[in-house]
Scaffold this motif. Structure first.
Motif, PDB file in Angstrom:
ATOM      1  N   GLY A 264       0.070   9.897 -10.757  1.00 41.92           N
ATOM      2  CA  GLY A 264       1.305   9.453  -9.750  1.00 41.92           C
ATOM      3  C   GLY A 264       1.463   8.079  -9.811  1.00 41.92           C
ATOM      4  O   GLY A 264       0.426   7.131  -9.999  1.00 41.92           O
ATOM      5  N   ALA A 265       2.730   7.452  -9.283  1.00 41.44           N
ATOM      6  CA  ALA A 265       2.924   5.988  -9.347  1.00 41.44           C
ATOM      7  C   ALA A 265       3.932   5.646  -8.119  1.00 41.44           C
ATOM      8  O   ALA A 265       4.674   6.472  -7.459  1.00 41.44           O
ATOM      9  CB  ALA A 265       3.741   5.446 -10.547  1.00 41.44           C
ATOM     10  N   PHE A 266       3.470   4.465  -7.471  1.00 44.49           N
ATOM     11  CA  PHE A 266       4.178   4.025  -6.265  1.00 44.49           C
ATOM     12  C   PHE A 266       5.373   2.851  -6.910  1.00 44.49           C
ATOM     13  O   PHE A 266       5.010   2.178  -8.003  1.00 44.49           O
ATOM     14  CB  PHE A 266       3.516   3.351  -5.548  1.00 44.49           C
ATOM     15  N   PHE A 267       6.519   2.762  -6.296  1.00 46.10           N
ATOM     16  CA  PHE A 267       7.412   1.625  -6.853  1.00 46.10           C
ATOM     17  C   PHE A 267       8.449   1.409  -5.447  1.00 46.10           C
ATOM     18  O   PHE A 267       8.594   2.198  -4.581  1.00 46.10           O
ATOM     19  CB  PHE A 267       8.293   2.121  -7.709  1.00 46.10           C
ATOM     20  N   HIS A 268       8.962   0.216  -5.443  1.00 43.79           N
ATOM     21  CA  HIS A 268      10.036  -0.051  -4.267  1.00 43.79           C
ATOM     22  C   HIS A 268      11.078   0.710  -4.563  1.00 43.79           C
ATOM     23  O   HIS A 268      11.685   1.093  -5.375  1.00 43.79           O
ATOM     24  CB  HIS A 268      10.271  -1.476  -4.253  1.00 43.79           C
ATOM     25  N   HIS A 269      12.169   0.577  -3.421  1.00 48.20           N
ATOM     26  CA  HIS A 269      13.434   1.371  -3.231  1.00 48.20           C
ATOM     27  C   HIS A 269      14.362   0.915  -4.330  1.00 48.20           C
ATOM     28  O   HIS A 269      15.007   1.967  -4.963  1.00 48.20           O
ATOM     29  CB  HIS A 269      14.073   0.992  -2.155  1.00 48.20           C
ATOM     30  N   ALA A 270      14.566  -0.259  -4.888  1.00 46.66           N
ATOM     31  CA  ALA A 270      15.565  -0.418  -5.841  1.00 46.66           C
ATOM     32  C   ALA A 270      15.138   0.382  -7.205  1.00 46.66           C
ATOM     33  O   ALA A 270      16.011   0.705  -7.783  1.00 46.66           O
ATOM     34  CB  ALA A 270      15.760  -1.953  -5.906  1.00 46.66           C
ATOM     35  N   ASP A 271      13.693   0.420  -7.367  1.00 43.02           N
ATOM     36  CA  ASP A 271      13.491   1.180  -8.691  1.00 43.02           C
ATOM     37  C   ASP A 271      13.692   2.489  -8.556  1.00 43.02           C
ATOM     38  O   ASP A 271      14.282   3.168  -9.401  1.00 43.02           O
ATOM     39  CB  ASP A 271      11.866   0.747  -8.861  1.00 43.02           C
ATOM     40  N   SER A 272      13.263   3.056  -7.106  1.00 42.10           N
ATOM     41  CA  SER A 272      13.589   4.539  -7.089  1.00 42.10           C
ATOM     42  C   SER A 272      14.860   4.842  -7.204  1.00 42.10           C
ATOM     43  O   SER A 272      15.217   5.914  -7.935  1.00 42.10           O
ATOM     44  CB  SER A 272      12.938   4.572  -5.609  1.00 42.10           C
ATOM     45  N   PHE A 273      15.727   4.026  -6.611  1.00 45.78           N
ATOM     46  CA  PHE A 273      17.307   4.356  -6.888  1.00 45.78           C
ATOM     47  C   PHE A 273      17.862   3.909  -8.234  1.00 45.78           C
ATOM     48  O   PHE A 273      18.868   4.694  -8.481  1.00 45.78           O
ATOM     49  CB  PHE A 273      18.115   3.858  -5.745  1.00 45.78           C
ATOM     50  N   ALA A 274      17.286   3.291  -9.060  1.00 51.73           N
ATOM     51  CA  ALA A 274      17.602   2.979 -10.293  1.00 51.73           C
ATOM     52  C   ALA A 274      17.221   4.257 -10.956  1.00 51.73           C
ATOM     53  O   ALA A 274      18.071   4.550 -11.963  1.00 51.73           O
ATOM     54  CB  ALA A 274      16.821   1.887 -10.914  1.00 51.73           C
ATOM     55  N   MET A 275      16.035   4.859 -10.974  1.00 49.02           N
ATOM     56  CA  MET A 275      15.768   6.181 -11.571  1.00 49.02           C
ATOM     57  C   MET A 275      16.824   7.350 -11.143  1.00 49.02           C
ATOM     58  O   MET A 275      17.110   8.085 -11.869  1.00 49.02           O
ATOM     59  CB  MET A 275      14.297   6.597 -11.019  1.00 49.02           C
ATOM     60  N   ILE A 276      17.274   7.261  -9.589  1.00 50.62           N
ATOM     61  CA  ILE A 276      18.329   8.344  -9.298  1.00 50.62           C
ATOM     62  C   ILE A 276      19.618   7.772 -10.050  1.00 50.62           C
ATOM     63  O   ILE A 276      20.245   8.652 -10.800  1.00 50.62           O
ATOM     64  CB  ILE A 276      18.354   8.165  -8.024  1.00 50.62           C
ATOM     65  N   ARG A 277      20.215   6.708  -9.754  1.00 50.77           N
ATOM     66  CA  ARG A 277      21.576   6.563  -9.950  1.00 50.77           C
ATOM     67  C   ARG A 277      21.509   6.262 -11.524  1.00 50.77           C
ATOM     68  O   ARG A 277      22.566   6.640 -12.299  1.00 50.77           O
ATOM     69  CB  ARG A 277      21.929   5.047  -9.280  1.00 50.77           C
ATOM     70  N   GLY A 278      20.683   5.664 -12.096  1.00 55.54           N
ATOM     71  CA  GLY A 278      20.550   5.825 -13.818  1.00 55.54           C
ATOM     72  C   GLY A 278      20.642   6.727 -14.384  1.00 55.54           C
ATOM     73  O   GLY A 278      20.166   6.819 -15.970  1.00 55.54           O
TER      74      GLY A 278
ATOM     75  N   ARG B  72       0.911  -1.228  -0.016  1.00 58.52           N
ATOM     76  CA  ARG B  72      -0.007   0.029   0.033  1.00 58.52           C
ATOM     77  C   ARG B  72       1.045   1.224   0.009  1.00 58.52           C
ATOM     78  O   ARG B  72       1.591   1.321   0.871  1.00 58.52           O
ATOM     79  CB  ARG B  72      -0.882   0.086   1.310  1.00 58.52           C
ATOM     80  N   LYS B  73       0.748   2.030  -1.033  1.00 63.42           N
ATOM     81  CA  LYS B  73       1.537   3.158  -1.183  1.00 63.42           C
ATOM     82  C   LYS B  73       2.774   3.252  -0.977  1.00 63.42           C
ATOM     83  O   LYS B  73       3.504   2.200  -1.209  1.00 63.42           O
ATOM     84  CB  LYS B  73       0.618   4.448  -0.247  1.00 63.42           C
ATOM     85  N   THR B  74       3.360   4.440  -0.231  1.00 63.11           N
ATOM     86  CA  THR B  74       4.862   4.234   0.149  1.00 63.11           C
ATOM     87  C   THR B  74       5.353   3.078   1.059  1.00 63.11           C
ATOM     88  O   THR B  74       6.612   3.252   1.556  1.00 63.11           O
ATOM     89  CB  THR B  74       5.422   5.698   0.420  1.00 63.11           C
ATOM     90  N   ALA B  75       4.329   2.405   1.650  1.00 61.94           N
ATOM     91  CA  ALA B  75       4.926   1.376   2.787  1.00 61.94           C
ATOM     92  C   ALA B  75       5.515   0.285   1.869  1.00 61.94           C
ATOM     93  O   ALA B  75       5.995  -0.714   2.564  1.00 61.94           O
ATOM     94  CB  ALA B  75       3.493   0.774   3.393  1.00 61.94           C
ATOM     95  N   ARG B  76       5.530   0.487   0.629  1.00 58.86           N
ATOM     96  CA  ARG B  76       6.142  -0.793  -0.206  1.00 58.86           C
ATOM     97  C   ARG B  76       7.674  -0.546   0.036  1.00 58.86           C
ATOM     98  O   ARG B  76       8.377  -1.861   0.228  1.00 58.86           O
ATOM     99  CB  ARG B  76       5.931  -0.579  -1.666  1.00 58.86           C
ATOM    100  N   ASN B  77       8.194   0.622  -0.091  1.00 60.53           N
ATOM    101  CA  ASN B  77       9.621   0.880   0.057  1.00 60.53           C
ATOM    102  C   ASN B  77      10.653  -0.520  -0.029  1.00 60.53           C
ATOM    103  O   ASN B  77      10.769  -0.730  -1.230  1.00 60.53           O
ATOM    104  CB  ASN B  77       9.942   1.665   1.093  1.00 60.53           C
TER     105      ASN B  77
END
Lengths: 232, 217
Positions: B83-97, A171-176
């Protein structure tokens, strides 16, 4: 019949040994599996290495785990917070070892462990204190630092819903960190607010396929007001 | 000559005016978060948050707080339609990539060669914390720094060499201060948009480094 759904938090944490490396999901309060962390204190395993983005806030959750004295070392990117007093005191008194890792490197090390990567080069932290003593390499004119995977014995994560095969949606940013940590642990344990029948989760929307999840436990949702009160 | 420094809101406004339509932008914790309040209304700008958001919206009304929807500063936010949600590895792929167009960071110091120091004062008893700062510093296409020009003691925060521990080496392209905008180029520092009443010589004096005037500004 495969049923990964456990009857209690204690059952979900059965077998955690002293000396284990335990990843804990969450960023701030979002996605923190507080009930599993509380149950881990009761379970009693000691000499733990904990991997979390932060190092606990207030007096509950990860902060309570640190205060229990069961943790030898924490690997994180951002231990300092206005209410990280438990960590601050343990760190300053030398009772807790800290490995500080840039946030993107932290999650990529976890990803690498789950994906079977032996090591990787990242540009992050090149030329800084956090790259001291690490192997570096220039590739196509750019400088990189060699980083190694971060494995865990257990990952404690929080998701929104699961089925008995361990498929998860968040759910939302709880995924992290949850989906990534689940891949890196020998035994990933997910606490969820809802358990549903097989087939109820949209296969196009499943974020963590059940292959990465060993155990699931259902935990009632805590109202936002109670979370806020607990932080004060 | 007398001049007035730009307020924090004016700095944020000045910086926001330079963010192009369609830009993917990460605003660092602290001063840079003010930029979100000044984004030009006629442009669509995508705000990224390290913890897994693209299309981040403003803070919610007090009654609409969702504890599962936080920004990188762990404050409650909202999600814009689309807007979209994603996990941390994808988030930092956006950053580092290199997928983010602009990242705005606060800083203790920026060097003339684009080094940035913003994660640690280096004091022995300080609790160290780095978060995503080092990933952002190497990752975004454009690293812009937003900071006061001088320390409280009146020392320039734009320096020949950083004395605080580095966050990234040679990465900063532009600095927005309360006195001017300064580009870090291969040909040195280029200053423009000085606050009214402040001359280049005087700015050079307080900065303590050679500054070039921008002819095209």
């Amino acid at each position: 019949m495969i049923d990964k759904i456990q009857g209690s938090l204690a059952a979900a944490l059965a077998g955690v040994q002293d000396g284990s490396t335990v990843m804990v999901g969450g960023f701030g309060d979002a996605g923190l599996p507080n009930e599993l962390v509380d149950a881990l204190i009761v379970q009693g395993a000691r000499d733990l290495v904990v991997v979390n983005n932060n190092a606990g806030q207030g007096e509950s959750g990860v902060a309570a785990l640190l205060a229990s004295g069961h943790v030898r070392k924490i690997i994180c990117s951002f231990p300092r917070n206005v209410d990280s007093q438990v960590f601050d005191e343990l760190y300053r008194s030398g009772k807790l070892e800290l490995e500080l890792v840039p946030q993107g490197t932290l999650v990529e090390r976890i990803r690498a462990a789950g994906a079977g990567i032996g090591a990787f080069y990242t540009p992050t932290a090149f030329g800084t204190e956090l790259a001291k003593g690490k192997e570096t390499r220039r590739i196509n004119g750019r400088d990189y630092v060699l980083e190694h995977p971060l494995y865990a014995d257990y990952a404690l994560i929080k998701a929104e819903a699961a089925d008995r095969w361990g498929n998860l949606v968040y759910r939302k940013t709880a995924r992290n960190f949850g989906p990534v940590m689940a891949t890196a642990a020998k035994c990933a344990i997910a606490q969820v607010h809802r358990t549903v029948a097989l087939g109820e989760l949209d296969p196009e929307a499943i974020v963590t396929p059940g292959i990465f999840v060993a155990r699931v436990v259902k935990v009632p949702r805590v109202p936002a007001a109670a979370i806020a009160a607990g932080r004060q | 000559m007398s001049y007035a420094k730009r307020s924090r809101q004016e700095m944020a406004q000045r910086l926001a005016a330079d963010i192009h339509d369609g830009a993917y932008v990460n605003l660092g914790i602290g001063l840079p978060t003010l930029v979100a309040d000044h984004l030009p209304k006629d442009r669509e700008i995508f705000l990224h948050s390290e913890n897994g958001i693209l299309g981040m919206g403003p803070a919610p009304a007090p009654g609409d707080i969702d504890t599962d929807l936080l920004n990188a500063g762990k404050q409650p936010v909202t999600l814009l339609p689309g807007g979209a949600f994603f996990h941390h590895a994808d988030s930092f792929a956006m950053i580092r990539g290199g997928h983010l167009d602009i990242c705005v960071l606060g800083a203790f110091q920026v060097s003339a060669s684009g080094d940035i120091a913003n994660w640690s004062t280096g004091e022995p008893d300080a609790i160290p914390a780095v978060g995503g700062a080092m990933d952002l510093a190497v990752g975004a296409k454009n690293i812009w720094v937003m900071m006061e020009h001088l320390t409280r003691k009146g020392e320039s925060k734009i320096v020949a060499r950083c004395t605080y521990p580095l966050t990234g080496v040679g990465v900063v392209k532009r600095v927005y201060t309360d006195l001017a905008v300064i580009d870090i180029t291969a040909n040195g520092l280029v200053a423009y948009d000085l606050v009214p009443g402040l001359g280049l010589d005087e700015l050079q004096g307080v900065t303590g480094l050679p500054l070039n005037a921008a002819f095209s500004a």
